[in-house]
Design a protein around this motif. Structure first.
Motif, PDB file in Angstrom:
ATOM      1  N   HIS A   1      24.865  81.851  43.191  1.00 36.26           N
ATOM      2  CA  HIS A   1      24.767  80.390  43.257  1.00 36.26           C
ATOM      3  C   HIS A   1      25.627  79.921  44.426  1.00 36.26           C
ATOM      4  CE1 HIS A   1      22.800  79.936  39.284  1.00 36.26           C
ATOM      5  NE2 HIS A   1      23.533  80.999  38.958  1.00 36.26           N
ATOM      6  N   PRO A   2      25.017  79.708  45.592  1.00 43.38           N
ATOM      7  CA  PRO A   2      25.781  79.201  46.736  1.00 43.38           C
ATOM      8  C   PRO A   2      25.998  77.695  46.604  1.00 43.38           C
ATOM      9  CG  PRO A   2      23.508  79.621  47.372  1.00 43.38           C
ATOM     10  CD  PRO A   2      23.604  79.978  45.931  1.00 43.38           C
ATOM     11  N   LEU A   3      27.255  77.301  46.415  1.00 42.15           N
ATOM     12  CA  LEU A   3      27.551  75.882  46.219  1.00 42.15           C
ATOM     13  C   LEU A   3      28.629  75.443  47.217  1.00 42.15           C
ATOM     14  CD1 LEU A   3      27.902  75.749  42.313  1.00 42.15           C
ATOM     15  CD2 LEU A   3      25.887  75.214  43.686  1.00 42.15           C
ATOM     16  N   PRO A   4      28.418  74.327  47.872  1.00 42.59           N
ATOM     17  CA  PRO A   4      29.464  73.783  48.760  1.00 42.59           C
ATOM     18  C   PRO A   4      30.523  73.064  47.921  1.00 42.59           C
ATOM     19  CG  PRO A   4      27.531  72.373  48.822  1.00 42.59           C
ATOM     20  CD  PRO A   4      27.168  73.526  47.913  1.00 42.59           C
ATOM     21  N   LEU A   5      31.342  73.840  47.232  1.00 40.80           N
ATOM     22  CA  LEU A   5      32.278  73.269  46.260  1.00 40.80           C
ATOM     23  C   LEU A   5      33.247  72.278  46.912  1.00 40.80           C
ATOM     24  CD1 LEU A   5      33.145  76.429  44.102  1.00 40.80           C
ATOM     25  CD2 LEU A   5      31.770  74.459  43.429  1.00 40.80           C
ATOM     26  N   THR A   6      33.704  72.617  48.106  1.00 36.42           N
ATOM     27  CA  THR A   6      34.671  71.733  48.774  1.00 36.42           C
ATOM     28  C   THR A   6      34.012  70.405  49.124  1.00 36.42           C
ATOM     29  OG1 THR A   6      35.739  73.708  49.693  1.00 36.42           O
ATOM     30  CG2 THR A   6      36.324  71.582  50.650  1.00 36.42           C
ATOM     31  N   SER A   7      32.829  70.475  49.706  1.00 28.95           N
ATOM     32  CA  SER A   7      32.143  69.249  50.129  1.00 28.95           C
ATOM     33  C   SER A   7      31.789  68.364  48.939  1.00 28.95           C
ATOM     34  CB  SER A   7      30.864  69.597  50.896  1.00 28.95           C
ATOM     35  OG  SER A   7      31.141  70.382  52.022  1.00 28.95           O
ATOM     36  N   ILE A   8      31.305  69.008  47.866  1.00 30.99           N
ATOM     37  CA  ILE A   8      30.937  68.229  46.686  1.00 30.99           C
ATOM     38  C   ILE A   8      32.169  67.526  46.110  1.00 30.99           C
ATOM     39  CG2 ILE A   8      29.969  68.312  44.366  1.00 30.99           C
ATOM     40  CD1 ILE A   8      28.366  70.756  45.183  1.00 30.99           C
ATOM     41  N   THR A   9      33.290  68.249  46.116  1.00 35.72           N
ATOM     42  CA  THR A   9      34.519  67.654  45.564  1.00 35.72           C
ATOM     43  C   THR A   9      34.962  66.461  46.421  1.00 35.72           C
ATOM     44  OG1 THR A   9      35.209  69.835  44.764  1.00 35.72           O
ATOM     45  CG2 THR A   9      36.897  68.137  44.907  1.00 35.72           C
ATOM     46  N   VAL A  10      34.954  66.662  47.713  1.00 41.87           N
ATOM     47  CA  VAL A  10      35.360  65.563  48.601  1.00 41.87           C
ATOM     48  C   VAL A  10      34.442  64.363  48.414  1.00 41.87           C
ATOM     49  CG1 VAL A  10      35.564  64.862  51.020  1.00 41.87           C
ATOM     50  CG2 VAL A  10      36.433  67.095  50.282  1.00 41.87           C
ATOM     51  N   GLU A  11      33.145  64.620  48.285  1.00 42.46           N
ATOM     52  CA  GLU A  11      32.197  63.523  48.091  1.00 42.46           C
ATOM     53  C   GLU A  11      32.439  62.820  46.757  1.00 42.46           C
ATOM     54  OE1 GLU A  11      27.333  62.889  47.808  1.00 42.46           O
ATOM     55  OE2 GLU A  11      28.162  64.740  48.614  1.00 42.46           O
ATOM     56  N   ALA A  12      32.782  63.608  45.726  1.00 42.13           N
ATOM     57  CA  ALA A  12      33.037  63.018  44.409  1.00 42.13           C
ATOM     58  C   ALA A  12      34.287  62.140  44.419  1.00 42.13           C
ATOM     59  CB  ALA A  12      33.195  64.129  43.370  1.00 42.13           C
ATOM     60  N   LEU A  13      35.185  62.400  45.385  1.00 41.58           N
ATOM     61  CA  LEU A  13      36.435  61.646  45.459  1.00 41.58           C
ATOM     62  C   LEU A  13      36.405  60.627  46.598  1.00 41.58           C
ATOM     63  CD1 LEU A  13      38.968  64.595  44.864  1.00 41.58           C
ATOM     64  CD2 LEU A  13      37.867  63.113  43.188  1.00 41.58           C
ATOM     65  N   ALA A  14      35.216  60.242  47.029  1.00 42.94           N
ATOM     66  CA  ALA A  14      35.081  59.358  48.189  1.00 42.94           C
ATOM     67  C   ALA A  14      35.800  58.034  47.993  1.00 42.94           C
ATOM     68  CB  ALA A  14      33.593  59.131  48.469  1.00 42.94           C
ATOM     69  N   GLU A  15      35.861  57.556  46.772  1.00 41.72           N
ATOM     70  CA  GLU A  15      36.465  56.237  46.526  1.00 41.72           C
ATOM     71  C   GLU A  15      37.987  56.260  46.566  1.00 41.72           C
ATOM     72  OE1 GLU A  15      36.754  55.652  41.826  1.00 41.72           O
ATOM     73  OE2 GLU A  15      34.700  56.055  42.498  1.00 41.72           O
ATOM     74  N   PHE A  16      38.583  57.475  46.648  1.00 37.97           N
ATOM     75  CA  PHE A  16      40.047  57.560  46.660  1.00 37.97           C
ATOM     76  C   PHE A  16      40.548  57.439  48.101  1.00 37.97           C
ATOM     77  CE2 PHE A  16      38.746  59.466  42.735  1.00 37.97           C
ATOM     78  CZ  PHE A  16      39.721  59.064  41.825  1.00 37.97           C
ATOM     79  N   ASP A  17      40.610  56.214  48.575  1.00 35.92           N
ATOM     80  CA  ASP A  17      40.962  55.968  49.972  1.00 35.92           C
ATOM     81  C   ASP A  17      42.411  56.335  50.282  1.00 35.92           C
ATOM     82  OD1 ASP A  17      38.402  54.995  50.389  1.00 35.92           O
ATOM     83  OD2 ASP A  17      38.969  52.937  49.861  1.00 35.92           O
ATOM     84  N   SER A  18      43.257  56.360  49.267  1.00 34.45           N
ATOM     85  CA  SER A  18      44.675  56.642  49.512  1.00 34.45           C
ATOM     86  C   SER A  18      44.939  58.127  49.755  1.00 34.45           C
ATOM     87  CB  SER A  18      45.517  56.175  48.318  1.00 34.45           C
ATOM     88  OG  SER A  18      45.123  56.878  47.140  1.00 34.45           O
ATOM     89  N   LEU A  19      43.952  58.965  49.486  1.00 30.71           N
ATOM     90  CA  LEU A  19      44.136  60.412  49.647  1.00 30.71           C
ATOM     91  C   LEU A  19      43.517  60.878  50.951  1.00 30.71           C
ATOM     92  CD1 LEU A  19      43.294  61.710  46.052  1.00 30.71           C
ATOM     93  CD2 LEU A  19      45.513  61.079  46.991  1.00 30.71           C
ATOM     94  N   THR A  20      44.167  61.847  51.573  1.00 32.70           N
ATOM     95  CA  THR A  20      43.610  62.449  52.772  1.00 32.70           C
ATOM     96  C   THR A  20      42.483  63.405  52.386  1.00 32.70           C
ATOM     97  OG1 THR A  20      45.107  64.324  52.735  1.00 32.70           O
ATOM     98  CG2 THR A  20      45.873  62.335  53.859  1.00 32.70           C
ATOM     99  N   ARG A  21      41.689  63.819  53.369  1.00 38.17           N
ATOM    100  CA  ARG A  21      40.620  64.774  53.082  1.00 38.17           C
ATOM    101  C   ARG A  21      41.196  66.088  52.550  1.00 38.17           C
ATOM    102  NH1 ARG A  21      35.368  65.746  54.175  1.00 38.17           N
ATOM    103  NH2 ARG A  21      34.729  67.918  54.427  1.00 38.17           N
ATOM    104  N   LYS A  22      42.346  66.480  53.105  1.00 37.73           N
ATOM    105  CA  LYS A  22      42.964  67.734  52.660  1.00 37.73           C
ATOM    106  C   LYS A  22      43.389  67.643  51.205  1.00 37.73           C
ATOM    107  CE  LYS A  22      46.161  71.258  54.343  1.00 37.73           C
ATOM    108  NZ  LYS A  22      47.139  71.598  55.411  1.00 37.73           N
ATOM    109  N   GLU A  23      43.922  66.470  50.813  1.00 37.72           N
ATOM    110  CA  GLU A  23      44.330  66.299  49.410  1.00 37.72           C
ATOM    111  C   GLU A  23      43.119  66.320  48.488  1.00 37.72           C
ATOM    112  OE1 GLU A  23      48.437  63.676  49.788  1.00 37.72           O
ATOM    113  OE2 GLU A  23      46.488  62.664  50.026  1.00 37.72           O
ATOM    114  N   LYS A  24      42.029  65.767  48.947  1.00 34.85           N
ATOM    115  CA  LYS A  24      40.804  65.805  48.131  1.00 34.85           C
ATOM    116  C   LYS A  24      40.278  67.239  48.009  1.00 34.85           C
ATOM    117  CE  LYS A  24      39.452  61.116  49.520  1.00 34.85           C
ATOM    118  NZ  LYS A  24      38.502  60.291  50.312  1.00 34.85           N
ATOM    119  N   GLN A  25      40.382  68.005  49.097  1.00 34.73           N
ATOM    120  CA  GLN A  25      39.894  69.387  49.057  1.00 34.73           C
ATOM    121  C   GLN A  25      40.671  70.230  48.042  1.00 34.73           C
ATOM    122  OE1 GLN A  25      40.303  70.549  53.173  1.00 34.73           O
ATOM    123  NE2 GLN A  25      38.275  69.793  53.736  1.00 34.73           N
ATOM    124  N   ARG A  26      41.943  69.899  47.878  1.00 33.72           N
ATOM    125  CA  ARG A  26      42.755  70.692  46.952  1.00 33.72           C
ATOM    126  C   ARG A  26      42.262  70.588  45.513  1.00 33.72           C
ATOM    127  NH1 ARG A  26      48.421  68.663  49.486  1.00 33.72           N
ATOM    128  NH2 ARG A  26      48.549  70.133  51.228  1.00 33.72           N
TER     129      ARG A  26
END
Length: 625
Positions: A139-164
């Motif tokens: 199952h090839p899943l872009p886990l990082t991208s999906i997570t970042v997209e799911a956290l799009a509304e968290f403007d106070s977080l950097t992309r790196k923090e969302k990736q974590r």
């Protein structure tokens, strides 16, 4: 959260989370374990991580993994091969692929399969894109991208923090796949990140997004349900070996009626015992983080001299530094528990990997004739009982005792039935309170080496007790008065008496029990320490084929149970699997003159059941030939 989707029922599943050291794989596995324990599954875990705090990112050296085996029946090991591998980058996939059987499921985080990351592990093309993984359900899943997209509304977080937070997305997805509730993890995250509301909200959102992804995507068929395992009524908790060991020490001190003092210097994989015991101050426990190993054991022995139960925790390199003081404890005849959580050696060796190679060091690693009792737990939960037993022997016989755990037991976890206090053995210490002899002038005095006739334990008086002033030390002492003595006969007597005292421990430990259901087995599998689970699992597998194989396990390694020689001579083949080069086998051959078939491994990992089945199978064929 719950799902209305139909489920598939299985009796057991093995999952391995693997990623870079900074991907949070240990936390992810630990949370999945906690949720499985809450559902009542039997389980066994194998955390496997590098010693370096931060190995080069994306490299094989930096891969960290956590394997969990959970089932609806009694299981004994974390499993040989995963049914599901979650690989967060190419290094995690390459490092673990050989363990994944064909037909198993692999979930890969394709976001990390860049040309640069592929090059770090020696791949010129992505195995996800060519045909090399066709034998697995990938199952090839872009886990990082999906997570970042799911956290799009968290403007106070950097992309790196969302990736974590991608590990929480993966945990949510796996929780849906195997019908695990996530409410306990939500509570855990709230407790952990309560002071950082944005981080908390992001992790909760990622966790729920992972669950919802499983619920709505068509990539996965139906969630799997593993029912609760049948267990006796009682209160249960999930526990690691180091935590169980700490609780056992505290309970032992309580049942002995003495304070516990831990002198310790942090060392992997024993440090968690220090961490756990530091939280029990209200239970008359004092913990001292010393400046080095030598100071730590000196503090522990000094505490024993003062009437407490001295404990020191370490691993193999630390035992080497403590050896002189342990010899002093043998001479002083004071209770001291030395906890050695074994790891790969020699020298610094493999700090985070397991091994059983300190047995001979515990047995002989001191100058002079200085025997000590040695015991070893067999499972993570059994570390509690083994620690309790170590305190009992140390206080009953006034002797240092080695407790040999290992990295596999220390970091692994399993369900543990919390015992009732009244069911624990009670062995209150009787300190000397009166004089027990006369001097040359007929005055009543205290003789510190007057012994109990049954145990040969010497009288133990707390310094400062009026009228019981006495002398102890490393120079040989008179067999009664404790005065310095160079008399040849006295030294001979003291050496033999100390050895006899340790030998007498066998009188109170019972016989070696043998599991031989049919009574006609010709092959005996004998183990010690953490080989218990793989050994017994292999024996059970062979019995399902109709084979007669006996199994026994040694808790006490010095002295051996009184019937050990009789048991060994009862079987045509005795196989001793060890994670060393045959140290127990050497001791058994020397003690009983029995031909022991040694099976050894020093790979830093526990035995695989399938490998042991082959070894035992070969012995069965030899016997039949």
């Amino acid at each position: 959260m719950s799902t209305s989707t139909p489920t598939e029922t299985r009796d057991r599943v093995i999952i391995r989370f693997a990623g870079d050291s900074g991907d949070g794989m240990q936390l992810t596995g630990d949370r999945f374990t906690a949720d499985s324990a809450a559902l009542g599954n039997d389980l066994s875990t194998l955390p496997n991580f590098p010693a370096e705090i931060r190995a080069p990112q994306g490299t094989m050296a930096g891969v960290s993994s956590f394997q969990l085996h959970f089932a609806s029946w009694d299981i004994l090991t974390p499993g040989d091969a995963p049914d599901v591998l979650v690989a967060m980058n190419p290094a995690a996939l390459k490092a673990n692929l050989a363990d994944v059987p064909r037909g198993a499921t692999i979930i890969v985080n394709t976001d990390e399969f860049s040309t640069r990351n592929l090059k770090k592990v020696g791949w010129t093309s992505s195995p996800v894109d060519d045909d090399s993984l066709d034998s697995w359900h990938v199952h090839p899943l872009p886990l990082t991208s999906i997570t970042v997209e799911a956290l799009a509304e968290f403007d106070s977080l950097t992309r790196k923090e969302k990736q974590r937070a991608k590990n929480m997305f993966a945990l949510g997805l796996l929780s849906w796949m195997y019908s695990r509730p996530i409410s306990a993890t939500e509570e855990f995250l709230t407790s952990k990140f309560g002071a950082k509301p944005d981080i908390l909200a992001a992790n909760l959102a990622a966790l729920r997004a992972g669950w919802n992804y499983g619920e709505t995507t068509e990539d996965f068929a139906v969630p799997v349900m593993v029912e609760a395992a049948p267990t006796p009524p009682g209160t249960y908790r999930n526990i690691t070996g180091n935590t169980a060991l700490a609780l056992g020490l505290v309970s032992g001190a309580h049942r002995a009626g003495r304070p516990l003092v831990l002198g310790s210097y942090p060392i992997t994989p024993a440090s968690d015992v220090l961490h756990a015991l530091s939280g029990f101050k209200r239970h008359n426990v004092t913990t001292i983080q010393a400046e080095d190993e030598i100071a730590a054991v000196g503090m522990a022995l000094g505490a024993s001299f003062g009437g407490s139960i001295g404990v020191t925790t370490t691993s193999g390199p630390g035992v080497a530094l403590k050896s002189e003081t342990i010899g002093l404890a043998v001479s002083l005849e004071l209770p001291l528990v030395i906890v050695d959580v074994q790891r790969g050696g020699p020298s610094t060796g493999l700090p985070t990997k397991t091994e059983q190679s300190d047995l001979l060091q515990a047995m002989f690693g001191r100058n002079g004739e200085s025997p000590v009792p040695i015991i070893a737990p067999q499972t993570s939960a059994d570390c509690f009982s083994a620690a309790l037993e170590a305190v009992r022997i140390a206080t009953t016989y006034r002797t240092p005792v080695f407790l040999l755990s290992d990295g596999y037991l220390a970091n692994g976890s399993e369900p543990w039935q919390v015992p009732a206090v009244e069911d624990l053995p009670h062995f209150p210490v009787q300190l000397a309170t009166e004089t027990n002899g006369e001097d040359a002038k007929g005055n009543a005095v205290f003789h510190p080496y007057v012994r109990d006739e049954e145990t040969l334990a010497r009288a133990w008086a707390v310094p400062g007790t009026a009228g019981l002033e006495h002398r102890v030390g490393g120079i040989e002492k008179d067999s009664k008065t404790g005065n310095i003595s160079y008399d040849p006969d006295n030294h001979d007597l003291m050496v033999r008496t100390r050895a006899e005292k340790v030998a007498k421990v066998a009188d109170g430990i019972g016989d070696l029990e043998v599991d031989d259901p049919t009574g006609d087995a010709s092959v005996l599998v004998l183990g010690w320490g953490s080989t218990y689970g793989p050994n017994l699992a292999a024996v059970r597998r062979l019995r399902t084929r109709g084979e007669s194989v006996a199994h026994a396990h040694l808790r006490h390694l010095s002295p051996f149970p009184a019937n050990t020689g009789e048991v060994l001579r009862r079987y045509e083949r005795v196989i001793v699997p060890e994670m060393n080069l045959g140290q127990l086998a050497m001791l058994l051959r020397a003690e009983y003159l029995v031909d022991i078939r040694s099976h050894t491994s020093v790979r830093g990992l526990p035995f695989k059941v399938a490998d042991l089945v082959e070894v035992i199978d070969a012995a069965l064929m030899e016997v039949r030939a």
